[in-house]
Scaffold this active site. Structure first.
Site, PDB file in Angstrom:
ATOM      1  N   GLY A 286      33.823  35.868  40.510  1.00  0.00           N
ATOM      2  CA  GLY A 286      35.763  36.433  40.091  1.00  0.00           C
ATOM      3  C   GLY A 286      36.519  35.452  40.479  1.00  0.00           C
ATOM      4  O   GLY A 286      36.860  34.730  41.508  1.00  0.00           O
ATOM      5  N   SER A 287      37.967  35.861  40.896  1.00  0.00           N
ATOM      6  CA  SER A 287      38.631  35.396  41.146  1.00  0.00           C
ATOM      7  C   SER A 287      38.815  35.797  42.628  1.00  0.00           C
ATOM      8  O   SER A 287      38.212  36.633  43.753  1.00  0.00           O
ATOM      9  CB  SER A 287      40.796  35.918  40.797  1.00  0.00           C
ATOM     10  OG  SER A 287      40.798  37.680  40.951  1.00  0.00           O
TER      11      SER A 287
ATOM     12  N   TRP B 127      35.018  37.155  33.699  1.00  0.00           N
ATOM     13  CA  TRP B 127      35.146  37.202  31.737  1.00  0.00           C
ATOM     14  C   TRP B 127      34.644  36.349  31.383  1.00  0.00           C
ATOM     15  O   TRP B 127      34.104  36.051  30.009  1.00  0.00           O
ATOM     16  CB  TRP B 127      36.024  37.963  31.521  1.00  0.00           C
ATOM     17  CG  TRP B 127      37.661  37.604  32.233  1.00  0.00           C
ATOM     18  CD1 TRP B 127      38.294  37.838  33.149  1.00  0.00           C
ATOM     19  CD2 TRP B 127      38.417  35.639  32.280  1.00  0.00           C
ATOM     20  NE1 TRP B 127      39.321  37.152  32.630  1.00  0.00           N
ATOM     21  CE2 TRP B 127      38.954  35.712  32.368  1.00  0.00           C
ATOM     22  CE3 TRP B 127      37.749  35.213  30.890  1.00  0.00           C
ATOM     23  CZ2 TRP B 127      40.338  34.499  32.288  1.00  0.00           C
ATOM     24  CZ3 TRP B 127      38.667  33.898  31.246  1.00  0.00           C
ATOM     25  CH2 TRP B 127      39.764  33.650  31.901  1.00  0.00           C
ATOM     26  N   ASN B 128      34.588  35.011  32.032  1.00  0.00           N
ATOM     27  CA  ASN B 128      35.092  33.590  31.047  1.00  0.00           C
ATOM     28  C   ASN B 128      33.096  33.698  30.310  1.00  0.00           C
ATOM     29  O   ASN B 128      32.573  32.435  29.948  1.00  0.00           O
ATOM     30  CB  ASN B 128      35.100  32.182  32.166  1.00  0.00           C
ATOM     31  CG  ASN B 128      34.468  32.539  33.608  1.00  0.00           C
ATOM     32  OD1 ASN B 128      33.862  33.498  33.463  1.00  0.00           O
ATOM     33  ND2 ASN B 128      34.318  31.418  33.808  1.00  0.00           N
TER      34      ASN B 128
ATOM     35  N   GLU C 155      31.332  34.202  44.696  1.00  0.00           N
ATOM     36  CA  GLU C 155      31.581  32.890  44.167  1.00  0.00           C
ATOM     37  C   GLU C 155      33.260  33.532  43.371  1.00  0.00           C
ATOM     38  O   GLU C 155      32.821  33.092  42.387  1.00  0.00           O
ATOM     39  CB  GLU C 155      30.282  32.918  43.264  1.00  0.00           C
ATOM     40  CG  GLU C 155      30.312  31.121  42.382  1.00  0.00           C
ATOM     41  CD  GLU C 155      31.322  30.869  41.816  1.00  0.00           C
ATOM     42  OE1 GLU C 155      32.152  30.091  41.434  1.00  0.00           O
ATOM     43  OE2 GLU C 155      30.643  31.040  39.679  1.00  0.00           O
ATOM     44  N   LEU C 156      34.116  32.066  43.893  1.00  0.00           N
ATOM     45  CA  LEU C 156      34.987  32.879  43.365  1.00  0.00           C
ATOM     46  C   LEU C 156      36.059  31.670  42.867  1.00  0.00           C
ATOM     47  O   LEU C 156      35.358  30.546  42.220  1.00  0.00           O
ATOM     48  CB  LEU C 156      36.334  33.078  44.641  1.00  0.00           C
ATOM     49  CG  LEU C 156      35.914  34.356  45.829  1.00  0.00           C
ATOM     50  CD1 LEU C 156      36.224  34.456  47.108  1.00  0.00           C
ATOM     51  CD2 LEU C 156      35.322  35.371  44.749  1.00  0.00           C
TER      52      LEU C 156
ATOM     53  N   GLU D 248      44.794  28.071  40.983  1.00  0.00           N
ATOM     54  CA  GLU D 248      44.046  27.097  39.698  1.00  0.00           C
ATOM     55  C   GLU D 248      44.569  27.751  38.049  1.00  0.00           C
ATOM     56  O   GLU D 248      45.403  28.999  38.165  1.00  0.00           O
ATOM     57  CB  GLU D 248      42.558  28.438  39.689  1.00  0.00           C
ATOM     58  CG  GLU D 248      41.481  28.045  38.671  1.00  0.00           C
ATOM     59  CD  GLU D 248      40.349  29.148  39.420  1.00  0.00           C
ATOM     60  OE1 GLU D 248      39.204  28.568  38.970  1.00  0.00           O
ATOM     61  OE2 GLU D 248      40.529  30.411  39.728  1.00  0.00           O
TER      62      GLU D 248
END
Length: 479
Positions: free
Chosen positions: A226-227, A149-150, A248-249, A382
């Site tokens: 995402g996470s 969502w960023n 890509e976390l 994080e």
């Protein structure tokens, strides 16, 4: 409130049996849109449309596919202000940063299209007479893109462009908090002539629609941003069918400042790398390690610079807009409380804003914490918000040891004038992306990837493009 549909097989569909997900403006908590809450059936329908379209799309010359992607990039540029305004409304970033994200999306698409003439293979001699060995790069098939969502528009374009140019078809599902940017991109794709079924967009929740696409035999590759928690779940779900995945976390970037650094330059980079997009960037400055000889001077400048940051309506282009949701603020507040309970000292308390012009929306002012232990919870997890912890270090070796003491391995920063230290960091710091004497911000020709718990695979440049292709070996005998 706008009711939006999903895009499958070149058609806009309002599924009668699906529920709706409301999209909130994080600056004022108003509901601006609703989208279908797709179940597994609609997810599989999108995959079937993609499977049906992929063969003919792959049969087109790569340069013809690139022409379509170039047209989409041009359309993104042409519609940049509308895209940026929609992005602000659903995600909350300041309008200037939203315009930057739209430009990044166009750049990702353009660079991908330029790779059409770089799909190269090999020809090598065989051990047998009258025979050659040919290795071709061919499309993987149906690619599923799951985005965070960023940066919902840029992340979608980052994956879509290379997937299409390589000859794959694509199904996108943006995060349920920010689904509008992906739907806006689909509308432009339809207008520029992306063939039906080549690009599909559904909306829904990762645990249902996302899982269905990951587990389905109809998908060939999963690319997700995402996470780390979500990445692990995808990894497990894809394991039974041995899916190709690119994840890509999360990140926990160390920001190291040595005693010989240009402090003004380091302070400005620390501000940009922590507070851009309200700290909601995976490569953000998440923990600062400051050499003891310059720590006080650095922090004095840093706190003064924070005091100049403007917080407010993202359409007025402040430095900080709102956090994306109240739930995200709750997570950060809990982490700060844990950090203080474990011994952190609040140099700048900051925190949730609730009064006056901030009575509606999800607002936070910057928080700065001083720590003396590297096992504090806020060093380990994080943050993804406007909170930054720092520690004093006695030496370069101390900084390296503390920086490497992390489960993550995405990005890191070093500020020094010593080239030997830079070279040692390139060898000894266990992070995939390192910024020397500058703030974050990767470029399309680079390679963006994470190590350890920050992911596998990667995006951008020739290496990222190659992820969307597989190799086929042919033994050609003409005897």
């Amino acid at each position: 409130m706008e009711r939006r549909d999903i895009f499958i097989g070149g058609e806009w569909i309002n599924p009668s049996g699906a529920g709706r997900i409301e999209v909130e403006n994080p600056a004022n908590e108003q509901i601006i849109a609703s989208v279908p809450d797709c179940g597994a059936d609609l997810a599989l329908e999108a995959l079937e449309a993609a499977r049906k379209a992929q063969t003919s799309w792959a049969a087109m010359p790569a340069i013809a596919r690139a022409k379509v992607v170039h047209a989409l990039a041009a359309s993104v540029q042409k519609n940049s202000e509308a895209l940026a305004t929609s992005l602000v409304a659903e995600q909350g970033k300041p309008i200037g940063q939203a315009r930057g994200e739209v430009q990044a999306a166009a750049n990702f698409l353009t660079y991908a299209a330029e790779n059409a003439r770089r799909i190269e293979g090999d020809i090598m001699p065989s051990d047998n007479p009258d025979e050659e060995i040919m290795i071709r790069r061919v499309p993987r098939g149906v690619v599923v893109g799951l985005t965070a969502w960023n940066y919902p528009l840029a992340l979608a374009a980052r994956k879509l462009g290379p997937a299409l140019v390589a000859g794959n078809s694509f199904v996108l599902m943006s995060h349920e908090i920010t689904p509008l940017s992906g739907l806006n991109l689909a509308r432009l794709a339809q207008q520029v002539g992306v063939p039906a079924g080549v690009f599909n967009v559904i909306t829904g929740r990762g645990a249902i629609a996302g899982r269905a696409m990951v587990e389905s035999p109809l998908s060939d590759m999963i690319t997700m941003t995402g996470s780390t928690r979500a990445g692990r779940e995808i990894y497990r779900s894809a394991a039974d069918r041995l899916k190709v995945i690119s994840l890509e976390l999360g990140g926990k970037a160390p920001f190291i400042v040595m005693e010989d650094a240009d402090l003004d330059k380091a302070v400005e980079a620390a501000i940009v790398a922590r507070f851009t997009n309200c700290g909601q960037v995976c490569t953000c400055n998440e923990r600062m390690y400051l050499h003891r000889d310059i720590a006080d001077r650095f922090m004095q400048k840093f706190i003064q610079r924070i005091g100049k940051l403007r917080i407010g309506d993202p359409m007025d282009d402040p430095d900080l807009g709102p956090k994306v949701s109240g739930v995200e603020i709750d997570k950060i507040e809990a982490l700060v409380e844990q950090a203080i309970a474990a011994g952190a000292k609040a140099i700048l308390p900051g925190g949730r804003l609730r009064e006056g012009s901030f009575s509606k929306g999800h607002w936070m002012s910057p928080t700065v914490l001083e720590l003396d232990r590297n096992d504090n919870p806020i060093i380990r997890s994080e943050v993804f918000g406007p909170v930054v912890p720092f520690m004093r270090v006695d030496s370069f070796e101390d900084a390296l040891t503390k920086a490497n003491d992390s489960d993550y391995g995405l990005s890191a920063y070093l500020f020094t004038r010593d080239i030997q230290r830079m070279m040692r960091v390139s060898r000894e710091l266990n992070f995939a992306e390192i910024y020397f004497n500058r703030a974050n911000g990767e470029q399309v020709q680079g390679y963006h990837a994470g190590w350890n718990q920050s992911g596998i695979g990667g995006e951008d440049g020739k290496y990222g493009f190659d992820n969307y292709l597989k190799k086929q070996t042919m033994y050609v005998n003409w005897s």
